[in-house]
Motif scaffolding. Structure first.
Motif, PDB file in Angstrom:
ATOM      1  N   TYR A  82      14.511 -57.224   4.305  1.00  0.00           N
ATOM      2  CA  TYR A  82      13.295 -56.862   5.023  1.00  0.00           C
ATOM      3  C   TYR A  82      12.077 -57.661   4.566  1.00  0.00           C
ATOM      4  CZ  TYR A  82      13.733 -53.710   1.002  1.00  0.00           C
ATOM      5  OH  TYR A  82      13.962 -53.191  -0.251  1.00  0.00           O
ATOM      6  N   ASN A  83      12.209 -58.467   3.507  1.00  0.00           N
ATOM      7  CA  ASN A  83      11.108 -59.324   3.063  1.00  0.00           C
ATOM      8  C   ASN A  83      11.335 -60.801   3.372  1.00  0.00           C
ATOM      9  OD1 ASN A  83       9.574 -57.219   2.060  1.00  0.00           O
ATOM     10  ND2 ASN A  83      10.377 -57.396  -0.024  1.00  0.00           N
ATOM     11  N   LEU A  84      12.478 -61.137   3.959  1.00  0.00           N
ATOM     12  CA  LEU A  84      12.786 -62.545   4.208  1.00  0.00           C
ATOM     13  C   LEU A  84      11.848 -63.163   5.248  1.00  0.00           C
ATOM     14  CD1 LEU A  84      16.690 -62.469   4.188  1.00  0.00           C
ATOM     15  CD2 LEU A  84      15.188 -63.496   2.463  1.00  0.00           C
ATOM     16  N   LYS A  85      11.514 -62.409   6.274  1.00  0.00           N
ATOM     17  CA  LYS A  85      10.593 -62.944   7.283  1.00  0.00           C
ATOM     18  C   LYS A  85       9.246 -63.245   6.655  1.00  0.00           C
ATOM     19  CE  LYS A  85       8.426 -62.037  11.750  1.00  0.00           C
ATOM     20  NZ  LYS A  85       8.210 -61.059  12.849  1.00  0.00           N
ATOM     21  N   ARG A  86       8.753 -62.350   5.809  1.00  0.00           N
ATOM     22  CA  ARG A  86       7.481 -62.566   5.127  1.00  0.00           C
ATOM     23  C   ARG A  86       7.539 -63.806   4.235  1.00  0.00           C
ATOM     24  NH1 ARG A  86       2.221 -62.944   5.046  1.00  0.00           N
ATOM     25  NH2 ARG A  86       1.261 -62.417   3.048  1.00  0.00           N
ATOM     26  N   MET A  87       8.649 -63.987   3.532  1.00  0.00           N
ATOM     27  CA  MET A  87       8.817 -65.170   2.699  1.00  0.00           C
ATOM     28  C   MET A  87       8.775 -66.428   3.567  1.00  0.00           C
ATOM     29  SD  MET A  87      11.964 -66.095   0.122  1.00  0.00           S
ATOM     30  CE  MET A  87      12.026 -67.675  -0.755  1.00  0.00           C
TER      31      MET A  87
END
Length: 335
Positions: free
Chosen positions: A299-304
């Protein structure tokens, strides 16, 4: 950046090229941003699992309410994609990024995701970490999934037919049965990464949870008066699940370059909403970012990705604008 993060990314085969590429993307992220990206949230873990099962339940309900060829086809596509979603949940658990608590991480990853699609976290974890350490090299255990590409459109069409006709699924079911019963007679996911004095877990004890979780699913459907709907699960497992898994493998590592370059030895595919629904569940499309820092939860990959892209750290990286682009390149070989 934290020393632990550096250690995760370092490999014995590291080259000067890798080091330079690491600095490019690592230098644009602050320590606080890295901590935020690595932070685990149990709520997101439960939501991810819940949404996968909700999609499957909706597909069953659709066919129960309006049983016809169209709804059956829709259900098979949705269930197959959500079965891939279960595989992605297992993948998260293998990286210890599903839940903060390690025991809950492995229990939920197995019983709510891996076992229903005939997988198992522990052997997969050993096998998969070798893939991260040896990505794109001759020692990459996943290399065989992507080396044939690009291929001709005719060859790809034959692969699709084998997937959707159940031939691929049945072949893999037989192979997994032999693997788990210890009769494969070769290197498998069960024995990969074991030390010389360690014996792989094999036999009925490893297939029993698969049968049990599937029996529970059948029992739930029977309790609602629709046991025959379980056939959708089996057929999707043999057909559409194999198709979306093939597309996933192609998108992640086929036709990539230079195993020593972390921005080119895998690929991120920028998926539209319908591709995420039908092909790429649970942020599986952000695979390059996952390889750069493999303990960032899904769920944090897009933000990364957004942080790196905004700061120019993904310039020259292997980024596709959609799965159509990937498949067009994968079938570009002349007949």
């Amino acid at each position: 950046m934290a020393a632990a993060t550096e250690t995760m990314l370092d490999t014995p085969a590291e080259t000067l090229s890798q080091t330079r590429q690491k600095r490019v993307w690592q230098d644009v992220l602050s320590k606080e941003e890295v901590r935020e990206l690595l932070a685990l949230d149990n709520w997101h873990g439960f939501v991810t699992i819940g949404l996968n099962w909700a999609g499957i339940a909706a597909a069953f309900w659709l066919v129960a309410q309006w049983p016809n060829p169209l709804t059956v086809v829709i259900a098979l596509v949705v269930i197959g994609t959500r079965q891939l979603g279960h595989a992605i949940v297992m993948h998260e658990a293998a990286h210890h990024t599903l839940f903060k608590n390690r025991a809950l991480n492995d229990w939920a990853g197995n019983w709510l995701a891996a076992y229903p699609v005939w997988s198992d976290i522990a052997p997969y974890r050993r096998y998969h970490l070798q893939h991260h350490a040896k990505t794109g090299t001759v020692d990459d255990p996943d290399l065989g999934l992507v080396t044939p590409f690009p291929i001709t459109k005719q060859s790809f069409g034959r692969k699709l037919w084998r997937d959707l006709s159940g031939q691929t699924g049945w072949k893999q079911v037989k192979a997994v049965w032999k693997r788990d019963m210890g009769t494969a007679g070769k290197r498998t996911q069960r024995n990969a990464g074991l030390r010389s004095f360690e014996a792989p877990m094999e036999g009925w004890r490893v297939v029993a949870p698969v049968f049990l979780t599937n029996a529970i699913l059948l029992g739930i459907l029977a309790a609602f008066g629709h046991p025959a709907l379980y056939l959708l699960w089996v057929i999707a497992f043999l057909t559409t699940y194999r198709l979306v898994t093939r597309i996933r493998s192609i998108a992640e590592h086929a036709m990539t370059e230079d195993a020593t370059d972390p921005l080119r030895n895998t690929r991120t595919t920028l998926a539209s909403w319908w591709e995420r629904l039908l092909i790429a569940p649970n942020r599986v499309n952000f695979h390059l970012e996952h390889h750069l820092l493999m303990t960032v939860p899904l769920y944090n990959l897009k933000r990364m990705h957004e942080l790196l892209a905004q700061r120019g750290a993904l310039e020259g990286a292997n980024i596709a604008t959609g799965y159509r682009q990937v498949l067009t390149e994968a079938t570009s070989r002349a007949a």
